[in-house]
Enzyme design. Structure first.
Site, PDB file in Angstrom:
ATOM      1  N   ASP A   9      90.988 150.338 114.253  1.00 33.40           N
ATOM      2  CA  ASP A   9      90.722 149.013 114.817  1.00 33.40           C
ATOM      3  C   ASP A   9      89.414 148.495 114.238  1.00 33.40           C
ATOM      4  O   ASP A   9      88.356 149.114 114.421  1.00 33.40           O
ATOM      5  CB  ASP A   9      90.626 149.117 116.344  1.00 33.40           C
ATOM      6  CG  ASP A   9      90.729 147.762 117.030  1.00 33.40           C
ATOM      7  OD1 ASP A   9      90.810 146.754 116.311  1.00 33.40           O
ATOM      8  OD2 ASP A   9      90.719 147.723 118.264  1.00 33.40           O
ATOM      9  N   ASP A 106      93.706 143.191 112.197  1.00 39.41           N
ATOM     10  CA  ASP A 106      92.578 144.101 112.392  1.00 39.41           C
ATOM     11  C   ASP A 106      92.940 145.473 112.944  1.00 39.41           C
ATOM     12  O   ASP A 106      92.051 146.210 113.378  1.00 39.41           O
ATOM     13  CB  ASP A 106      91.547 143.445 113.317  1.00 39.41           C
ATOM     14  CG  ASP A 106      92.126 143.114 114.687  1.00 39.41           C
ATOM     15  OD1 ASP A 106      93.354 143.199 114.854  1.00 39.41           O
ATOM     16  OD2 ASP A 106      91.336 142.767 115.590  1.00 39.41           O
ATOM     17  N   GLU A 107      94.215 145.844 112.930  1.00 39.86           N
ATOM     18  CA  GLU A 107      94.542 147.178 113.435  1.00 39.86           C
ATOM     19  C   GLU A 107      95.798 147.735 112.785  1.00 39.86           C
ATOM     20  O   GLU A 107      96.673 146.991 112.345  1.00 39.86           O
ATOM     21  CB  GLU A 107      94.682 147.179 114.965  1.00 39.86           C
ATOM     22  CG  GLU A 107      95.819 146.360 115.497  1.00 39.86           C
ATOM     23  CD  GLU A 107      96.005 146.522 117.008  1.00 39.86           C
ATOM     24  OE1 GLU A 107      95.819 147.641 117.528  1.00 39.86           O
ATOM     25  OE2 GLU A 107      96.337 145.522 117.656  1.00 39.86           O
TER      26      GLU A 107
END
Length: 339
Positions: A9, A106-107
């Site tokens: 993350d 973002d992950e």
């Protein structure tokens, strides 16, 4: 099947990307949202840790964010930039040779063997070398454990959560600490005398099936026990829906104007889904009344379609389900794809 699942993350991703191109903002409260003007209507897309310390968070109205943190630097959303940096991050993760399941800008999840902490350190080094960004890595025996572990590792850390440590870490926390349980479900559970993760893990699945639903009830018990059989897959992400929404700088008081805007949004969505070549099975309309009360209604179509007229007609039919005729500050139309 890989022995470990890692959840990567990116820390305060959008704000961190903005600070990378504007180093002078490092250490200052940064808020990204709308066109960057906090005097206009819009919501926060992300906030730096410095801004979060003032109570600024994603989804907060920009005007409220400005009141809570008047010294913040407000910036407009730059989707192209974030997508480009995200692509660099995912390329760095794939260079490790592991199965990578992208979950968003973002992950991502990775399925790995060997020493998970060593792999987590390698991930952080490669992401930093490729982009200059920091990330947190959660380690688990499944995706659920890894996802929750990330929250305990932030910011820029590494945390392992397994079946052996599950209740030690989570047992006394409220049920909505679990990934997948929101405030409404937690409230229902509390009405049944289930307040903590430990309570939920010990609940009778049959009783919860009767109280909440035959699928959701037993699934909640498995969730609380830290069980998750979903595999990490590198299959390309396929969106489940397409949507458009508009925030109005002045409230729409006339419902005829509301209908025209919904029709316009529906036509834009229809053009979007035509490019996907997939059929639409359901249409959902979102109305945010002034000052900030949001309602949604949806309709399943008689048969899947890509016909713009049917999508527009369905959106207007759904709009009729809204009983309120109060001033409107935001409208949205979402088309859900047939499975």
């Amino acid at each position: 099947m890989a022995r470990w699942v890692l959840h990567v993350d990116l820390d305060q991703f959008i704000a961190a990307v903005e600070v990378l191109r504007r180093p002078e903002l490092s250490g200052r409260p940064v808020v990204v949202g709308g066109d960057g003007d906090p005097t206009k209507r819009g919501v926060v897309s992300t906030a730096s840790y410095e801004a979060r310390a003032h109570g600024v968070h994603s989804g907060l109205p920009l005007r409220t964010a400005a009141r809570r943190c008047p010294e913040a630097v407000f910036l407009p959303v730059d989707r192209d930039l974030y997508e480009d940096v995200s692509s660099q991050v995912m390329a760095a993760l794939r260079s490790l040779g592991a199965v990578v399941e992208v979950m968003g800008w973002d992950e991502a999840f990775l399925a790995v063997d060997g020493d998970p902490e060593e792999m987590a350190r390698e991930i952080r080094e490669r992401v930093r070398a490729a982009t200059g960004l920091e990330c947190t890595v959660g380690i688990g025996q499944n995706k659920l454990q890894a996802k929750l572990a990330t929250g305990f590792g932030k910011p820029a850390g590494i945390f392992r959560l397994t079946g052996e440590t599950w209740f030690e870490v989570l047992g006394d926390r409220p049920a909505d600490a679990l990934w997948g349980i929101g405030a409404k479900t937690a409230k229902r559970l509390k009405g049944l005398g289930i307040g903590t993760v430990r309570d939920l893990a010990a609940a009778d699945p049959a009783a919860l099936a009767d109280a909440i639903g035959p699928t959701i009830g037993p699934w909640l018990v498995r969730l609380a026990q830290g069980r998750d059989d979903s595999p990490v897959s590198d299959a390309p992400y396929v969106p489940r829906s397409r949507g458009r929404e508009t925030t109005f700088q002045r409230d729409l008081d006339d419902w005829d104007d509301v209908r025209r805007e919904v029709a316009r949004l529906a036509r834009r969505v229809a053009r979007d889904v035509t490019a996907d070549g997939r059929q639409i099975a359901r249409v959902v309309v979102k109305v945010r009344y002034a000052p900030f009360i949001t309602q949604t209604h949806g309709r399943t179509l008689d048969a899947p379609t890509v016909d713009p007229e049917r999508i527009e007609e369905a959106a207007l039919d759904v709009l009729d389900a809204f009983a309120g005729r109060r001033p409107v500050r935001l409208l949205g139309v979402r088309a859900e794809f047939a499975r």
